[in-house]
Motif scaffolding. Sequence first.
Motif, PDB file in Angstrom:
ATOM      1  N   GLU A 268       0.858  -1.185   0.000  1.00  0.00           N
ATOM      2  CA  GLU A 268       0.000   0.000   0.000  1.00  0.00           C
ATOM      3  C   GLU A 268       0.898   1.241   0.000  1.00  0.00           C
ATOM      4  N   PRO A 269       1.386   1.654  -1.188  1.00  0.00           N
ATOM      5  CA  PRO A 269       2.358   2.746  -1.259  1.00  0.00           C
ATOM      6  C   PRO A 269       1.809   4.108  -0.849  1.00  0.00           C
ATOM      7  N   GLU A 270       0.483   4.262  -0.828  1.00  0.00           N
ATOM      8  CA  GLU A 270      -0.106   5.561  -0.487  1.00  0.00           C
ATOM      9  C   GLU A 270      -0.398   5.695   1.005  1.00  0.00           C
ATOM     10  N   PRO A 314      13.401  23.378  12.360  1.00  0.00           N
ATOM     11  CA  PRO A 314      12.346  23.955  11.511  1.00  0.00           C
ATOM     12  C   PRO A 314      12.166  23.179  10.208  1.00  0.00           C
ATOM     13  N   TYR A 315      10.923  23.154   9.744  1.00  0.00           N
ATOM     14  CA  TYR A 315      10.556  22.556   8.450  1.00  0.00           C
ATOM     15  C   TYR A 315      10.988  21.087   8.351  1.00  0.00           C
ATOM     16  N   THR A 316      10.955  20.389   9.473  1.00  0.00           N
ATOM     17  CA  THR A 316      11.434  19.005   9.507  1.00  0.00           C
ATOM     18  C   THR A 316      10.319  18.079   9.954  1.00  0.00           C
ATOM     19  N   ASN A 317      10.089  17.045   9.149  1.00  0.00           N
ATOM     20  CA  ASN A 317       9.218  15.933   9.526  1.00  0.00           C
ATOM     21  C   ASN A 317      10.100  14.695   9.560  1.00  0.00           C
ATOM     22  N   ILE A 318      10.468  14.275  10.754  1.00  0.00           N
ATOM     23  CA  ILE A 318      11.456  13.205  10.881  1.00  0.00           C
ATOM     24  C   ILE A 318      10.983  11.911  10.243  1.00  0.00           C
ATOM     25  N   PHE A 319       9.671  11.675  10.229  1.00  0.00           N
ATOM     26  CA  PHE A 319       9.170  10.431   9.652  1.00  0.00           C
ATOM     27  C   PHE A 319       9.267  10.451   8.123  1.00  0.00           C
ATOM     28  N   ARG A 320       9.213  11.622   7.538  1.00  0.00           N
ATOM     29  CA  ARG A 320       9.417  11.745   6.106  1.00  0.00           C
ATOM     30  C   ARG A 320      10.906  11.717   5.767  1.00  0.00           C
ATOM     31  N   SER A 321      11.752  12.136   6.708  1.00  0.00           N
ATOM     32  CA  SER A 321      13.189  12.220   6.450  1.00  0.00           C
ATOM     33  C   SER A 321      13.881  10.864   6.439  1.00  0.00           C
ATOM     34  N   ILE A 322      13.221   9.837   6.955  1.00  0.00           N
ATOM     35  CA  ILE A 322      13.791   8.488   6.918  1.00  0.00           C
ATOM     36  C   ILE A 322      13.738   7.977   5.482  1.00  0.00           C
ATOM     37  N   THR A 323      14.882   7.568   4.946  1.00  0.00           N
ATOM     38  CA  THR A 323      14.980   7.204   3.531  1.00  0.00           C
ATOM     39  C   THR A 323      15.193   5.697   3.357  1.00  0.00           C
ATOM     40  N   PRO A 324      14.909   5.177   2.157  1.00  0.00           N
ATOM     41  CA  PRO A 324      15.159   3.751   1.886  1.00  0.00           C
ATOM     42  C   PRO A 324      16.637   3.398   2.005  1.00  0.00           C
ATOM     43  N   ASP A 325      16.880   2.135   2.237  1.00  0.00           N
ATOM     44  CA  ASP A 325      18.240   1.641   2.440  1.00  0.00           C
ATOM     45  C   ASP A 325      18.398   0.348   1.647  1.00  0.00           C
ATOM     46  N   VAL A 326      18.925   0.463   0.443  1.00  0.00           N
ATOM     47  CA  VAL A 326      19.052  -0.698  -0.443  1.00  0.00           C
ATOM     48  C   VAL A 326      19.935  -1.766   0.190  1.00  0.00           C
ATOM     49  N   LEU A 327      21.010  -1.355   0.837  1.00  0.00           N
ATOM     50  CA  LEU A 327      21.948  -2.326   1.400  1.00  0.00           C
ATOM     51  C   LEU A 327      21.293  -3.199   2.456  1.00  0.00           C
ATOM     52  N   HIS A 328      20.666  -2.597   3.459  1.00  0.00           N
ATOM     53  CA  HIS A 328      20.139  -3.370   4.586  1.00  0.00           C
ATOM     54  C   HIS A 328      18.716  -3.864   4.361  1.00  0.00           C
ATOM     55  N   GLN A 329      17.907  -3.115   3.648  1.00  0.00           N
ATOM     56  CA  GLN A 329      16.521  -3.534   3.444  1.00  0.00           C
ATOM     57  C   GLN A 329      16.381  -4.552   2.325  1.00  0.00           C
ATOM     58  N   LEU A 330      17.202  -4.439   1.287  1.00  0.00           N
ATOM     59  CA  LEU A 330      17.099  -5.356   0.160  1.00  0.00           C
ATOM     60  C   LEU A 330      18.182  -6.437   0.220  1.00  0.00           C
ATOM     61  N   TYR A 331      19.444  -6.059   0.029  1.00  0.00           N
ATOM     62  CA  TYR A 331      20.500  -7.075  -0.026  1.00  0.00           C
ATOM     63  C   TYR A 331      20.620  -7.847   1.284  1.00  0.00           C
ATOM     64  N   GLN A 332      20.727  -7.136   2.405  1.00  0.00           N
ATOM     65  CA  GLN A 332      20.890  -7.802   3.695  1.00  0.00           C
ATOM     66  C   GLN A 332      19.555  -8.055   4.382  1.00  0.00           C
ATOM     67  N   GLY A 333      18.464  -7.764   3.708  1.00  0.00           N
ATOM     68  CA  GLY A 333      17.140  -7.967   4.285  1.00  0.00           C
ATOM     69  C   GLY A 333      16.322  -8.957   3.484  1.00  0.00           C
ATOM     70  N   VAL A 334      15.536  -8.447   2.534  1.00  0.00           N
ATOM     71  CA  VAL A 334      14.605  -9.298   1.796  1.00  0.00           C
ATOM     72  C   VAL A 334      15.343 -10.356   0.973  1.00  0.00           C
ATOM     73  N   ILE A 335      16.418  -9.970   0.300  1.00  0.00           N
ATOM     74  CA  ILE A 335      17.167 -10.936  -0.510  1.00  0.00           C
ATOM     75  C   ILE A 335      17.783 -12.026   0.376  1.00  0.00           C
ATOM     76  N   LYS A 336      18.278 -11.640   1.523  1.00  0.00           N
ATOM     77  CA  LYS A 336      18.834 -12.631   2.457  1.00  0.00           C
ATOM     78  C   LYS A 336      17.763 -13.634   2.872  1.00  0.00           C
ATOM     79  N   ALA A 464       9.022  -1.999   4.307  1.00  0.00           N
ATOM     80  CA  ALA A 464       9.731  -0.762   3.948  1.00  0.00           C
ATOM     81  C   ALA A 464       9.747  -0.534   2.447  1.00  0.00           C
ATOM     82  N   LEU A 465       9.602  -1.600   1.637  1.00  0.00           N
ATOM     83  CA  LEU A 465       9.621  -1.440   0.188  1.00  0.00           C
ATOM     84  C   LEU A 465       8.434  -0.621  -0.304  1.00  0.00           C
ATOM     85  N   ASP A 466       7.367  -0.559   0.499  1.00  0.00           N
ATOM     86  CA  ASP A 466       6.219   0.262   0.125  1.00  0.00           C
ATOM     87  C   ASP A 466       6.578   1.737   0.019  1.00  0.00           C
TER      88      ASP A 466
END
Length: 803
Positions: A268-270, A314-336, A464-466
């Motif tokens: 559910e990407p939205e 100022p002008y910071t939404n920490i939950f939006r500032s968290i970015t994807p992580d190909v290394l840990h979420q994909l290679y060391q995560g789902v792919i593992k 997290a891939l969403d």
Amino acid sequence: MRGPGSTAVSELLAIEDLVSLLGLSFKNVRELNRIVDTKLSSGRPRFIRREIVVSGESFEVFYRDVIQCIRALYGDPEFADLLVFAPERHYTDETEQSRIYFDLHTGKWWWETQAALEKRRPGATIIPIIISSDKTQLTLFGNRTAWPVYMTIGNLPKDVRRKPSRRGQILLAYLPSARLNHITNLAARRRAHANLFHKCMSTILKPLIDAGINGIRIASGDGVVRRGHPIFATFIGDYPEQLLVTCCKNGTCPKCAVPRSELGSTTEPERELRDLNAVFRALDEVDNTARVYSRACRDAGIKPVKHPFWEDLPYTNIFRSITPDVLHQLYQGVIKHLLEWLKAAYGTEEIDARCRRLPPNHQLRIFFKGISTLQRVTGKEHADICRQLLGFVVGLPLRHGTSAIRVVRAVRALLDFLYLAQYPAHTSDTLSLLQAALRRFHENKVVFVDLAIRAHFKFPKLHALDHYVEAIKLFGTTDNYDTQYTERLHIDFAKDAYRATNHRDEFPQMTQWLERREKILRHDVYIQWRLQRTAEQEADATMQAPLESQPLPPRSPSAPLSRIYSIAKTPNVKALRFHEAVDKYGATFLRDAIARFVVKYRSPLFSAQEVDHESRNIFLPFATFPAWHRIKFRLEDLQNFGIMEATRDAAHARPTRVDRRNRPVPARFDTVVVEDSDSSATDGIKKYRVGRLRLIFRLPSKACRQLFPNVVSPGPLAYIEWFTAFTRPDSVHGMYKVSRCRNDRDELLASVVEVDTIRRSCHLFPTCSGTISRDWTSSTVLDACEDFWLNPFSDLHMYMTLG
């Protein structure tokens, strides 16, 4: 700079007359360090050593003034021509229907923040602050750790931020990495750890509050002064660091409030982000009783941390500032996880057997011992496995007799997502493909539940891939914020610095070593600039000399076109004979192929029958010719946006040889992608054809003058054994099937082509239903097998080519 200890350098300088002969201004290391400390400038601020008190206990933190760090990066003359000062929108064409995302300034975050800031302070220049942190081990054995925090600015292009050699990242701080073992209660220890982190980060980033609101006068490297507003944009870190920064609980998403029961169940990407206002209301209860504050934080979905560092930014939404992580979420995560599921579904014996029998390729690492025995698999090793993973399972039946179609489709979908997620530029169309790939995986993942391999998919890294699509729209492509680039900084800023110390009270020594190193690097840049300037002045003086004193360069008939390939100047075999080409290289029909090439080259409009007829009258006036064993390729940007970095590739055609220890090395004749002159297709994969490179050679100059009297002589040539043309990709796994081309006498069809029609190397998976033949080896499979699948995952360039 090179690591010798101070004692070794002092002993070197103590050699009689060495200092005087070299004209050195120092006699020992102490004097050298004094010169570096007092005479050189680094352009970057010094470290501050400060004690932070949390729960009555003091901790040491080493950090730099964040504003001075921003000024150092923003005002570096090396970056003067590279800085970006305003957001931009890019489109694929004039209709502006499909938007392009690549760097941070092309994303929506910068536009939205600029609009919000302009309402209060018109004329602002945003300086996006990118923070990354990751605790790392300093020693292979023992418990020495460091917790570096790195900082860069989004005004720098991503290719500068990614490369440590460009010095676009600054070590902002060393956080205290205390284990707090004296706190026996685990929950209390975690709270103390979180409060310590946020207290340190609040101290370090506090200057951003006023600077972000009111701005600072800041000069870029070209001397232009602007009113800059440093705004915290993104945080780069692995999952534990993301939870620590956002104050979220383990097992939850650090970006959205998805229930744990729905993690990884669907895509559910939205989905909306966490309610920042609700979090702020909970944080306002900090002065209330501990029970009230804990309950308020629990209701808001966060931990009861006192004053998170982002609370007042100022002008910071920490939950939006968290970015994807190909290394840990994909290679060391789902792919593992996927690898473990496949081992359970198919068994390790056949997967390892297939792994050992794949043909070699420049882009691939062959795991000759299989992959089941690998331990502590790194992200790079997972990337190497992904290049060949689909070939392990295609045509392999499941152990319980269940249809493997859904497994293959799930593997293909995840690999598609992995490669699409790493595109250097994204459009609205490619983002749709990324979303569709994730949807296909969710449609087929239930097969692992049916096989009793998984009971559920409720783990955060799959969920997290969403968030990938929305993050790319906000902050650009994933190579802007992937941890594999920031983790590389550990070598320069932590591990090498630790090795330069005496391992006692190391952090003061590490910071001093880093400051000296920065000064040396800056001084080296100055020296190079001086040398370049002197050379330019000498060149200008030469240009101003009288015309008759200037030697004119030799003129060539025409400037050579830029080529995507190169071969060595000196051939590997200077005089190869025809029978040696047949016996050693397998170029069985070389004479006939050269004759047909000569006719076709001289008369391009001849039909195949005319070429065959005329080739019988061709006499080859040479007995030997030079041969090479490798072609190098520089693969072009397939996206045509000028963003994708060049990919290096190579194809080999060398016979059996012996190494320095007199051990036999098998022959290697790689497969390549060649432009098909007989194809009517003008674009796409069908204008190419797969061939096996048997020989790289050139016709002797004297023979060329006889064979091509009225046309320009051809360049390097290649003897190619052909595979069948592309038809349709397989409906399940999407790969193209190719087979060896043979005539009525079962002879392999081959041709001589110009090397510049070869576009790149390619990798083939041998087709087999069930177990792979144990008689095949990695060096013989291309000879023993007849049918193959073209591997689309050998590298990102090949994936785009087949896409």
